[in-house]
Design an enzyme around this catalytic site. Structure first.
Site, PDB file in Angstrom:
ATOM      1  N   CYS A 201       7.367  63.536   9.165  1.00  0.00           N
ATOM      2  CA  CYS A 201       7.506  62.173   9.679  1.00  0.00           C
ATOM      3  C   CYS A 201       7.838  62.249  11.167  1.00  0.00           C
ATOM      4  CB  CYS A 201       8.636  61.432   8.968  1.00  0.00           C
ATOM      5  SG  CYS A 201       8.586  61.477   7.172  1.00  0.00           S
ATOM      6  N   HIS A 205       6.710  60.351  14.772  1.00  0.00           N
ATOM      7  CA  HIS A 205       7.616  59.261  15.135  1.00  0.00           C
ATOM      8  C   HIS A 205       8.860  59.692  15.903  1.00  0.00           C
ATOM      9  CE1 HIS A 205       5.027  56.521  13.004  1.00  0.00           C
ATOM     10  NE2 HIS A 205       5.017  57.347  11.978  1.00  0.00           N
ATOM     11  N   ARG A 244       4.709  51.663   3.374  1.00  0.00           N
ATOM     12  CA  ARG A 244       4.684  52.407   4.633  1.00  0.00           C
ATOM     13  C   ARG A 244       4.818  53.918   4.376  1.00  0.00           C
ATOM     14  NH1 ARG A 244       4.990  52.360  10.593  1.00  0.00           N
ATOM     15  NH2 ARG A 244       3.859  54.273  10.434  1.00  0.00           N
ATOM     16  N   CYS A 248       1.787  56.604   4.989  1.00  0.00           N
ATOM     17  CA  CYS A 248       2.024  57.677   5.966  1.00  0.00           C
ATOM     18  C   CYS A 248       1.715  59.026   5.327  1.00  0.00           C
ATOM     19  CB  CYS A 248       3.466  57.669   6.472  1.00  0.00           C
ATOM     20  SG  CYS A 248       3.702  56.619   7.908  1.00  0.00           S
TER      21      CYS A 248
END
Lengths: 287, 118
Positions: A201, A205, A244, A248
């Protein structure tokens, strides 16, 4: 013989060094310090984007530059999440078949409480998200649970977020080793690379917010959940936090988990906690 | 038999001729294949992160892919980067295309052929 002894001695030394290294690592890993983690996490983003106002991080990619911000302001005039918001408000005030309502399941009648979710339930020993609490409320009142990823669930959470807009995220970690373990587990998931693309992740991000993949601007991890649920043009519809996470994972060719699985709940706990102090901005709109 | 006394030699010569004629065509098609693979969203998808001459809507995560022959005179280095850049740089965003079997060895080589024309 002499050579062999040297090799033996050498490998023993390497083994000892490795042991010593492992020991210090274990000590460091034992000390879970969410307060320090949250501070470091926020400072990382504040330093990386010195011109972004702290409360603007909750607007995702739209916080990353002036052009994007203008797009967001224009979008907010006719927000694409408005249908969901209206539907959520109506659903929220419509009684179940037994005459009770969602308000009966939540503190303060469910109004202005989004910033306290997810929370760690010390009785259950697990993280409870808003989506999970909503479905439990339905089931406790004899209603069938909703899908976690969109439609009704997104409408309900949109309304609950809307009534909480501007309130600072306020996630608590109770003095319970299981709560710390949940936080740590979420953090581990967040930073672990997985899937055919080998992304964590954090790859997108934390390492690359503000950068573009093709035409799409990557959102900063800080404040990313404050805007949930979101209307996403790419989805042509609303999506929850669960949606979400699932998308992802699948977009990076990793195997998505079940919505509201323990690990996703822990990730949500970690990501929400490190956004403490930043305002709720949901429901949001994203490209 | 006697009408073609040098048959083996002739065959060799023919094969060489054909080879010479084929070689540039082969390299050409490899470059074209490489470009197709580099731009294909399901394959190399290089444009997601890199600007490349001739490609639309490039991302910004990686450096622009240009002057490749000057920057990487050794094509093996390019092959290694595409195969698994995490070996050199554990923090890289670049997916390990070879190690994780996103691309085959042949596909990686075709992409390198294309990159060397940039």
């Amino acid at each position: 013989m002499k050579q062999r002894a040297t090799i033996l001695f050498g490998s023993a030394f390497v083994a000892l060094a490795a042991l010593a290294f492992a020991a210090t690592r274990v000590v460091a890993a034992d000390k879970v310090d969410p307060v320090a983690d949250a501070k470091a996490f926020q400072n990382f983003f504040f330093r990386k984007f010195p011109n972004v106002k702290h409360e603007d991080f909750v607007n995702g990619p739209y916080s990353m530059n002036e052009d994007m911000k203008r797009q967001w302001q224009e979008k907010e005039e006719f927000p694409p999440y408005e249908f969901a918001l209206d539907a959520g408000k109506e659903m929220f005030s419509t009684p179940f078949k037994n005459g009770k309502t969602y308000a009966d399941c939540f503190p303060n009648g469910g109004i202005g409480i989004r910033q306290n979710y997810p929370y760690f339930d010390t009785k259950e020993g697990k993280v409870v998200t808003l989506e999970l609490a909503l479905n439990r409320c339905r089931e406790a009142n004899g209603e069938a649970p909703y899908s976690y990823v969109k439609d009704e669930m997104a409408s309900l959470t949109a309304y609950m977020a809307f009534t909480s807009r501007g309130k600072p995220m306020d996630i608590k970690i109770p003095d319970d080793p299981r709560a710390l373990a949940a936080f740590e587990n979420g953090k581990r998931y967040f930073y672990t690379r997985r899937g055919q693309m080998n992304f964590s992740c954090a790859s997108c991000h934390v390492q690359s917010p503000g950068e573009r993949i093709r035409a799409e601007t990557l959102a900063p991890a800080l404040g990313i959940l404050n805007a949930m649920p979101i209307y996403r043009s790419e989805w042509s519809g609303m999506g929850t936090t669960s949606r979400r996470f699932v998308t992802c994972n699948s977009q990076t060719r990793a195997v998505p988990l079940e919505p509201q699985s323990d690990e996703y709940r822990d990730v949500e706990y970690f990501l929400s906690y490190v956004a403490n102090g930043l305002p709720i901005s949901g429901p949001g709109a994203r490209p | 038999m006697t009408a073609f006394p040098c048959k083996p030699a002739l065959l060799v010569a023919l094969a060489l001729l054909a080879g010479a004629a084929m070689a540039p065509a082969g390299a050409q098609s490899s470059v074209a294949d490489g470009q197709k693979l580099a731009f294909d969203r399901g394959k190399g998808n290089c444009l997601t992160c890199h600007a490349i001459k001739g490609g639309d809507l490039p991302g910004t995560i990686g450096p622009e892919l240009k002057d490749i022959k000057a920057r990487y005179p050794d094509r093996n280095e390019l092959v290694a980067i595409i195969f698994d850049e995490t070996k050199r740089n554990p923090q890289t965003m670049m997916p390990p295309f070879g190690r994780n079997r996103i691309l085959t060895e042949r596909e990686i080589n075709a992409i390198v052929d294309f990159l060397q024309t940039l």
